[in-house]
Design a protein around this motif. Structure first.
Motif, PDB file in Angstrom:
ATOM      1  N   ALA A  59       0.769  -1.170  -0.071  1.00  0.00           N
ATOM      2  CA  ALA A  59       0.071  -0.039  -0.102  1.00  0.00           C
ATOM      3  C   ALA A  59       0.888   1.311  -0.047  1.00  0.00           C
ATOM      4  N   THR A  60       1.996   1.005   0.839  1.00  0.00           N
ATOM      5  CA  THR A  60       2.893   2.410   0.856  1.00  0.00           C
ATOM      6  C   THR A  60       3.506   2.519  -0.628  1.00  0.00           C
ATOM      7  N   GLU A 102      -4.308  10.648  -4.686  1.00  0.00           N
ATOM      8  CA  GLU A 102      -3.822   9.476  -4.216  1.00  0.00           C
ATOM      9  C   GLU A 102      -2.845   9.720  -3.144  1.00  0.00           C
ATOM     10  N   LYS A 103      -1.928  10.753  -3.365  1.00  0.00           N
ATOM     11  CA  LYS A 103      -0.740  11.185  -2.452  1.00  0.00           C
ATOM     12  C   LYS A 103      -1.235  11.821  -1.228  1.00  0.00           C
ATOM     13  N   ARG A 123       2.429   1.663  -3.694  1.00  0.00           N
ATOM     14  CA  ARG A 123       1.350   2.065  -4.392  1.00  0.00           C
ATOM     15  C   ARG A 123       1.152   3.660  -4.277  1.00  0.00           C
ATOM     16  N   ILE A 124       1.213   4.134  -2.971  1.00  0.00           N
ATOM     17  CA  ILE A 124       0.864   5.467  -2.796  1.00  0.00           C
ATOM     18  C   ILE A 124       1.943   6.463  -2.944  1.00  0.00           C
ATOM     19  N   LEU A 153      -6.047   2.295   4.942  1.00  0.00           N
ATOM     20  CA  LEU A 153      -5.739   3.647   4.464  1.00  0.00           C
ATOM     21  C   LEU A 153      -6.277   4.956   5.119  1.00  0.00           C
ATOM     22  N   LEU A 167      -3.312  10.208   0.751  1.00  0.00           N
ATOM     23  CA  LEU A 167      -3.718   8.972   1.684  1.00  0.00           C
ATOM     24  C   LEU A 167      -2.310   8.746   2.400  1.00  0.00           C
ATOM     25  N   GLY A 168      -2.749   7.973   3.533  1.00  0.00           N
ATOM     26  CA  GLY A 168      -1.585   7.271   4.225  1.00  0.00           C
ATOM     27  C   GLY A 168      -1.738   5.847   4.694  1.00  0.00           C
ATOM     28  N   VAL A 169      -0.850   5.130   5.298  1.00  0.00           N
ATOM     29  CA  VAL A 169      -1.321   3.881   5.407  1.00  0.00           C
ATOM     30  C   VAL A 169      -0.943   3.716   6.972  1.00  0.00           C
ATOM     31  N   CYS A 170      -1.921   3.057   7.593  1.00  0.00           N
ATOM     32  CA  CYS A 170      -1.673   2.647   9.001  1.00  0.00           C
ATOM     33  C   CYS A 170      -0.979   1.711   9.182  1.00  0.00           C
TER      34      CYS A 170
END
Length: 247
Positions: A97-98, A178-179, A100-101, A190, A181-184
């Motif tokens: 996920a990280t 998209e940028k 991808r972002i 997300l 967003l963050g990932v927990c």
């Protein structure tokens, strides 16, 4: 085992004998005996593991925890092996996920027709440079009005060039969003940075987030006590796994 502990265990086993179940029965959840059943952590979440059809009985767990069998049947090895794999899967999910972002996306998607716009900018810049000596020549010849007309044409072309350069460096709006967003890192969900505190609190208190916290704490406690997991398998899992059954 002390006499008091043995008496308490006998009382617990006496209560359980009425149901005819023993903690060694194949239809008893061994993860629940050790600590918790991972399937029950994520019910009705995006990472739902599905139902566990085995028996989850707190009295059986208490009986097992107080028995001499604790740590000898391979239940702990299988449990920590299982939760370590869940933790490993989560870390891979977070990394994907990280990436991808944050990773640069395909150039044609981020900035369509960039090369074409760069080529147009080069041509336009060369045309502007050619106008400078033309303006000077007209001015030296006393053709002031004509020189001023060419000058205005050059200024217009400079404005077009600046606008074109901005488009060259622009990014597809889809990727700008998209940028944001963050990932927990705890549960892989997300998140929107600087989101309302109530929404973040709800996330942190949610079942998925709390479930992974429980998994992490269980692994930390296991390792704190000297437990070692190799490639997703606890130190004695290979030799003891044959004793473990989930029915």
């Amino acid at each position: 085992m002390t006499d008091t502990a043995r008496q308490l265990l006998q009382e617990l086993m006496g209560e359980l004998q009425g149901s005819g179940k023993k903690y060694t029965d194949p239809d008893v959840c061994k993860d629940h005996l050790v600590d918790f059943c991972p399937h029950q952590l994520f019910t009705n979440t995006k990472v739902d593991l599905g139902p566990c059809d085995l028996i989850h009985d707190d009295k059986l767990r208490e009986a097992y925890q107080k028995s001499e069998d604790k740590g000898r049947l391979g239940y702990e090895d299988a449990f920590y092996d299982r939760v370590q794999r869940l933790s490993n899967d989560l870390q891979r999910k977070v990394r994907r996920a990280t990436d991808r972002i944050t990773a640069e996306a395909d150039e044609q998607l981020v900035n369509p027709h960039r090369e074409e716009k760069e080529e147009k900018a080069i041509i336009l810049d060369e045309r502007i440079k050619l106008l400078i000596p033309q303006i000077q020549k007209l001015g030296d010849s006393g053709k002031v009005d004509e020189a001023y007309g060419v000058f205005e044409q050059m200024e217009q072309m400079k404005g077009d060039l600046d606008a074109l350069k901005e488009r060259i460096d622009s990014i597809n709006p889809m990727f700008k969003n998209e940028k944001r967003l963050g990932v927990c890192e705890v549960c892989g969900a997300l998140l929107v940075p600087n989101d309302a505190s109530k929404r973040l609190d709800a996330h942190n208190e949610g079942k998925q987030h709390q479930g992974y916290i429980r998994i992490q704490r269980a692994l930390e406690e296991f390792k704190r006590k000297g437990g070692v997991i190799y490639e997703g398998r606890s130190s004695n899992a290979r030799s003891r796994e044959r004793h473990y059954s989930r029915g």
